[in-house]
Scaffold this active site. Structure first.
Site, short mmCIF file in Angstrom:
data_model
loop_
_atom_site.label_atom_id
_atom_site.label_comp_id
_atom_site.label_asym_id
_atom_site.label_seq_id
_atom_site.Cartn_x
_atom_site.Cartn_y
_atom_site.Cartn_z
N THR A 13 -14.67 -2.70 9.25
CA THR A 13 -15.52 -3.44 10.20
C THR A 13 -16.23 -2.52 11.17
OG1 THR A 13 -14.07 -5.37 10.03
CG2 THR A 13 -15.50 -5.26 11.96
N SER A 55 -11.08 -2.72 3.79
CA SER A 55 -9.74 -2.16 3.58
C SER A 55 -8.99 -2.84 2.45
CB SER A 55 -8.91 -2.23 4.87
OG SER A 55 -8.74 -3.56 5.30
N SER A 56 -9.41 -4.02 2.05
CA SER A 56 -8.80 -4.67 0.90
C SER A 56 -9.17 -3.96 -0.40
CB SER A 56 -9.21 -6.14 0.82
OG SER A 56 -10.62 -6.26 0.73
N THR A 87 -9.25 -2.99 9.23
CA THR A 87 -7.99 -3.36 9.89
C THR A 87 -7.04 -4.15 9.01
OG1 THR A 87 -8.97 -5.38 10.81
CG2 THR A 87 -9.10 -3.37 12.15
N ASP A 88 -7.54 -4.78 7.94
CA ASP A 88 -6.68 -5.67 7.16
C ASP A 88 -5.45 -4.96 6.60
OD1 ASP A 88 -8.46 -7.65 7.69
OD2 ASP A 88 -9.17 -7.91 5.64
#
Length: 329
Positions: A13, A55-56, A87-88
């Site tokens: 993000t 991040s996924s 951040t995930d």
């Protein structure tokens, strides 16, 4: 050679912008340059983009590239390294990198909850604080840190506690390690010694280790359709102090009897698993008697990563148990 900070990026993000309606943030290759220009400061920043992804979408080869680049930077004189990341899965990446980070210089992971184009974007402040932490004398030897919202967290302890707020990360049970500000960290407590490092690099591929969640009337019947030879290991996110339904125990005993390691974590945010509080069917005592390993203070996603790394390295059952004992609660 003058000291500098290497800024590695996997995106997230922090390097995304929104559409005209302020929605649907997507990666923006120009956002990184704007962000670095906004941070400024007296420290030379040397950016290196490894990817610009959510991040996924982070895979083992990305983390191998981070470690190789970070080690090379420190060996070339960098005072520390900063990694920007979505951040995930940030807490998982930080934890895995910490298993392999073998330099005294800090490796600091940061990101943002608001896209670069959003009002009140938190990326510039987080990056500035991450750079400060990367050069802080008190951060040396602490391994991988997560810096967010003016606080520094240990990689072993940090969890994402909010899917929306800018104070998205917390540490349990200790709280943040430090407040970030000025030329050094303001330590809030002294960390325990770091568990042993794995050395080398993460595996190219992670062994198959499903993560199943225990809950009301959950008997883990899915295991009936997953043959033992298809599983390298299993992590169960248990209720309470690490408990499962009594109806799940025959299935877990079958897997354990076939040599499949089973690690049980605790669903609650704080407290971790126990080894002795309860002795009823499906309790931690019953699970331990069956041969399961308790994850201690590690939440289930980190327990899964640790088990995968151990399995990839060929660790024995005793080695797996010993590795998790370092996180006992």
């Amino acid at each position: 050679m003058s000291a500098f900070v290497e800024v590695l990026s996997l995106g997230g993000t922090i390097f995304m912008t929104e559409d005209a309606r302020g929605e649907s943030a997507r990666p923006d290759d120009d956002a990184g340059a704007r962000l670095l220009a906004a941070v400024g400061g007296d420290v030379e920043l040397r950016p290196r983009a490894l990817a610009n992804i959510s991040s996924s979408d982070v895979r083992p080869h990305h983390l191998r590239a981070v470690l190789e680049s970070a080690r090379a930077a420190v060996d070339s004189g960098a005072a520390g390294v900063v990694l920007t990341h979505g951040t995930d899965t940030l807490e998982e990446t930080a934890f895995l990198l910490d298993r392999f980070w073998d330099r005294e210089a800090p490796l600091v992971v940061t990101g943002a909850m608001r896209p670069a184009s959003a009002p009140g974007a938190d990326g510039p402040a987080n990056l500035r604080d991450a750079v400060r932490a990367a050069t802080a004398p008190s951060a040396r030897g602490l391994g991988v840190l997560v810096v967010f919202d003016a606080h520094a967290h240990l990689a072993d302890r940090v969890v994402k506690a909010s899917s929306r707020g800018v104070s998205a990360f917390a540490s349990e049970p200790s709280g943040p390690l430090a407040i970030v500000g000025g030329e050094d960290l303001r330590l809030l407590h002294l960390p325990l010694p770091r568990p042993a490092r794995s050395g080398g690099l993460p595996p190219d591929r992670f062994p198959a280790v499903p993560l199943l969640t225990a809950g009301l009337d959950e008997d883990l019947a899915l295991l009936d359709h997953l043959p033992a030879e298809a599983l390298a290991g299993l992590v169960v996110d248990g209720v309470g102090m690490g408990h499962v339904s009594p109806a799940a125990m025959p299935r877990l005993r079958r897997l354990l009897g076939e040599g499949v390691p089973v690690v049980v974590a605790a669903r609650p945010f704080g407290g971790g698993t126990s080894t002795h509080h309860y002795g009823y069917p499906g309790s931690e005592v019953d699970l331990l008697d069956a041969g399961a390993v308790m994850a201690g203070l590690l939440p289930a996603p980190k327990a899964r990563l640790l088990l995968q790394v151990l399995l990839a390295s060929g660790a024995s059952a005793d080695g797996i148990r010993a590795a998790f004992e370092a996180y006992a609660s």
